[in-house]
Design a protein around this motif. Sequence first.
Motif, PDB file in Angstrom:
ATOM      1  N   VAL A  97       3.269  15.384  -0.499  1.00 32.13           N
ATOM      2  CA  VAL A  97       4.433  15.446   0.386  1.00 32.13           C
ATOM      3  C   VAL A  97       5.628  16.017  -0.387  1.00 32.13           C
ATOM      4  N   PRO A  98       6.311  17.029   0.155  1.00 33.23           N
ATOM      5  CA  PRO A  98       7.543  17.499  -0.508  1.00 33.23           C
ATOM      6  C   PRO A  98       8.530  16.338  -0.632  1.00 33.23           C
ATOM      7  N   ASP A  99       9.017  16.066  -1.824  1.00 38.11           N
ATOM      8  CA  ASP A  99       9.812  14.859  -2.044  1.00 38.11           C
ATOM      9  C   ASP A  99      11.257  15.052  -1.589  1.00 38.11           C
ATOM     10  N   GLN A 100      12.088  14.016  -1.852  1.00 34.81           N
ATOM     11  CA  GLN A 100      13.448  14.028  -1.307  1.00 34.81           C
ATOM     12  C   GLN A 100      14.271  15.198  -1.838  1.00 34.81           C
ATOM     13  N   ARG A 101      14.074  15.571  -3.096  1.00 39.60           N
ATOM     14  CA  ARG A 101      14.886  16.667  -3.638  1.00 39.60           C
ATOM     15  C   ARG A 101      14.456  18.016  -3.056  1.00 39.60           C
ATOM     16  N   ARG A 102      13.174  18.182  -2.847  1.00 43.33           N
ATOM     17  CA  ARG A 102      12.702  19.439  -2.247  1.00 43.33           C
ATOM     18  C   ARG A 102      13.141  19.536  -0.783  1.00 43.33           C
ATOM     19  N   GLU A 122       8.858   7.517  -3.488  1.00 43.59           N
ATOM     20  CA  GLU A 122       8.138   6.299  -3.859  1.00 43.59           C
ATOM     21  C   GLU A 122       8.827   5.056  -3.286  1.00 43.59           C
ATOM     22  N   ARG A 123      10.178   5.045  -3.331  1.00 44.38           N
ATOM     23  CA  ARG A 123      10.920   3.889  -2.801  1.00 44.38           C
ATOM     24  C   ARG A 123      10.712   3.775  -1.291  1.00 44.38           C
ATOM     25  N   MET A 124      10.691   4.901  -0.612  1.00 45.26           N
ATOM     26  CA  MET A 124      10.446   4.876   0.834  1.00 45.26           C
ATOM     27  C   MET A 124       9.045   4.353   1.128  1.00 45.26           C
ATOM     28  N   GLU A 125       8.083   4.771   0.326  1.00 44.40           N
ATOM     29  CA  GLU A 125       6.708   4.309   0.533  1.00 44.40           C
ATOM     30  C   GLU A 125       6.589   2.809   0.325  1.00 44.40           C
ATOM     31  N   GLN A 126       7.366   2.274  -0.643  1.00 46.83           N
ATOM     32  CA  GLN A 126       7.345   0.820  -0.865  1.00 46.83           C
ATOM     33  C   GLN A 126       7.841   0.069   0.359  1.00 46.83           C
ATOM     34  N   ALA A 127       8.726   0.705   1.113  1.00 52.62           N
ATOM     35  CA  ALA A 127       9.311   0.049   2.287  1.00 52.62           C
ATOM     36  C   ALA A 127       8.462   0.264   3.542  1.00 52.62           C
ATOM     37  N   GLY A 128       7.240   0.743   3.366  1.00 53.29           N
ATOM     38  CA  GLY A 128       6.369   1.022   4.511  1.00 53.29           C
ATOM     39  C   GLY A 128       5.721   2.370   4.311  1.00 53.29           C
ATOM     40  N   ALA A 129       4.435   2.334   3.963  1.00 58.58           N
ATOM     41  CA  ALA A 129       3.769   3.582   3.569  1.00 58.58           C
ATOM     42  C   ALA A 129       3.489   4.463   4.776  1.00 58.58           C
ATOM     43  N   GLY A 130       3.672   5.742   4.590  1.00 55.92           N
ATOM     44  CA  GLY A 130       3.292   6.704   5.615  1.00 55.92           C
ATOM     45  C   GLY A 130       4.240   6.798   6.793  1.00 55.92           C
ATOM     46  N   GLY A 131       5.260   5.927   6.836  1.00 55.95           N
ATOM     47  CA  GLY A 131       6.179   5.967   7.974  1.00 55.95           C
ATOM     48  C   GLY A 131       7.624   6.114   7.541  1.00 55.95           C
ATOM     49  N   THR A 132       8.039   5.292   6.571  1.00 54.18           N
ATOM     50  CA  THR A 132       9.435   5.295   6.141  1.00 54.18           C
ATOM     51  C   THR A 132       9.852   6.667   5.616  1.00 54.18           C
ATOM     52  N   SER A 169      12.106   1.940   8.297  1.00 54.60           N
ATOM     53  CA  SER A 169      10.897   1.433   7.662  1.00 54.60           C
ATOM     54  C   SER A 169       9.792   1.113   8.664  1.00 54.60           C
ATOM     55  N   HIS A 170       8.604   1.568   8.370  1.00 56.39           N
ATOM     56  CA  HIS A 170       7.403   1.203   9.124  1.00 56.39           C
ATOM     57  C   HIS A 170       6.169   1.731   8.407  1.00 56.39           C
ATOM     58  N   GLU A 171       5.030   1.178   8.751  1.00 58.37           N
ATOM     59  CA  GLU A 171       3.783   1.547   8.076  1.00 58.37           C
ATOM     60  C   GLU A 171       2.669   1.775   9.101  1.00 58.37           C
ATOM     61  N   MET A 202       0.853  -1.187   0.000  1.00 58.67           N
ATOM     62  CA  MET A 202       0.000   0.000   0.000  1.00 58.67           C
ATOM     63  C   MET A 202       0.893   1.243   0.000  1.00 58.67           C
ATOM     64  N   SER A 203       1.011   1.861  -1.125  1.00 58.53           N
ATOM     65  CA  SER A 203       1.909   3.013  -1.221  1.00 58.53           C
ATOM     66  C   SER A 203       1.138   4.304  -1.039  1.00 58.53           C
ATOM     67  N   LEU A 204       1.891   5.384  -1.015  1.00 59.78           N
ATOM     68  CA  LEU A 204       1.248   6.689  -0.907  1.00 59.78           C
ATOM     69  C   LEU A 204       0.320   6.919  -2.094  1.00 59.78           C
ATOM     70  N   ASP A 205       0.735   6.414  -3.270  1.00 54.30           N
ATOM     71  CA  ASP A 205      -0.130   6.542  -4.444  1.00 54.30           C
ATOM     72  C   ASP A 205      -1.454   5.846  -4.199  1.00 54.30           C
ATOM     73  N   HIS A 206      -1.345   4.650  -3.630  1.00 50.73           N
ATOM     74  CA  HIS A 206      -2.536   3.864  -3.329  1.00 50.73           C
ATOM     75  C   HIS A 206      -3.443   4.646  -2.390  1.00 50.73           C
ATOM     76  N   PHE A 207      -2.848   5.125  -1.307  1.00 51.41           N
ATOM     77  CA  PHE A 207      -3.595   5.870  -0.302  1.00 51.41           C
ATOM     78  C   PHE A 207      -4.143   7.172  -0.895  1.00 51.41           C
ATOM     79  N   SER A 208      -3.364   7.805  -1.774  1.00 54.16           N
ATOM     80  CA  SER A 208      -3.797   9.081  -2.354  1.00 54.16           C
ATOM     81  C   SER A 208      -5.062   8.934  -3.191  1.00 54.16           C
ATOM     82  N   LYS A 209      -5.274   7.738  -3.706  1.00 51.86           N
ATOM     83  CA  LYS A 209      -6.479   7.523  -4.510  1.00 51.86           C
ATOM     84  C   LYS A 209      -7.733   7.715  -3.653  1.00 51.86           C
TER      85      LYS A 209
END
Lengths: 101, 280
Positions: free
Chosen positions: B156-161, B230-240, B192-194, A1-8
């Motif tokens: 969310v402001p991304d890693q570069r911002r 996006e890679r951080m979100e794959q490793a645990g959404a909303g926390g990583t 990592s955590h979700e 469940m990614s942020l994209d998923h949640f953003s939907k």
Amino acid sequence: MSLDHFSKYFDRNLVTHTLVQDLKADRALRERLRSDEAGVLDQYELTGPERQAIENRDFRRLYTLGVHPYSLGQLSRLIFGTVEGAGSSEASSALVDSLTE
Amino acid sequence: MAEIGFAGAAAHSPGLTGWFDKAGTESQRAVKDAYERLGDTIRDARLDLLVMVANDHILNYNPADYPDFVVGTGAEHTGPAEWFKAWLDLDEYRMPGRPDTASTLYEHLSGNGLRVMESDKLEFDDNISVPVTLTGFKSMGIALVPLIQNCTVPPVPDQRRCYAFGQQLARVIRNELPTDLRIGLFGSGGLSHEPGGPRYLEIDDEFDRWYLDLLVEGNHERVLREVTLERMEQAGAGGTAELLAWTVVMGAIGEKPCEALCYEAVPDWRCGVGAVNWSV
């Protein structure tokens, strides 16, 4: 469940968010939630599906309605208790069970 | 120009204060030693103030109207917020703030397409409470300037911002603050955590170890290219993505030698727990 998923699903204007914010900040309101949940929910202009999902402890439904996961996690602790003691506490288990069933 | 006298980062898992003993004794010792080392380094750095960057966790602001960064301008900072005390098993602490410096930071950090606000009434949960407790910072008498950020409410402001925001922070420290000030930077969050998601009780230790290795390798362009939001979100959404707090610190200091002080993956602690210290 990614942020994209949640953003939907995410709906920043859901009143459930305000309910959770108020409960975190107000001890008296938390105590009333325990003794008179319907009365507390009456104070908020929740949509029918939001209210029904809260009453049914249906966190997956709240998620797909657009409640932020943090607010969901906090709502589960507000309902099931905040004393943890373990990662497998009743609150987090109920939440995960609801999301993964 | 003021100078940066300390840079470090660490996780703020609520389990570290709330249910520390759920982990094995070796994990407890590794984490305790690492945070104490960070505390010793902070103490030895003779800082005038510490800027602590951390996720707001939707504590101070409703998602309906959410800022990107908030500078804490209070004369004193207290925590944890009342509802979190039992969960974190912490009594109230009080730390001095630094309103003059915080206001200068706020004035010069605004803009850049980010929504930056100031507040003298910030509340704290595990985000600030856990690291100031485990490092002992809350008893050091050193001023704190909290820098609360949005890691979870889209967009969310991304890693570069966040890295660019850190670079801007360094410019303000160098150019706008009194010359005799020594400032520390602390990134609080991850790994990592979700929280609140279906993988609530899982940790992606493969991601966490890869991330720490990248930081030690020290090529920031590679970190920014590979450790995307996006890679951080794959490793645990909303926390990583709380690691964006570490990114702000990296932007502020540039490429500096980085030492990983610990890493422990204890499911009961809810997130991968690691800490690093950059030589500045």
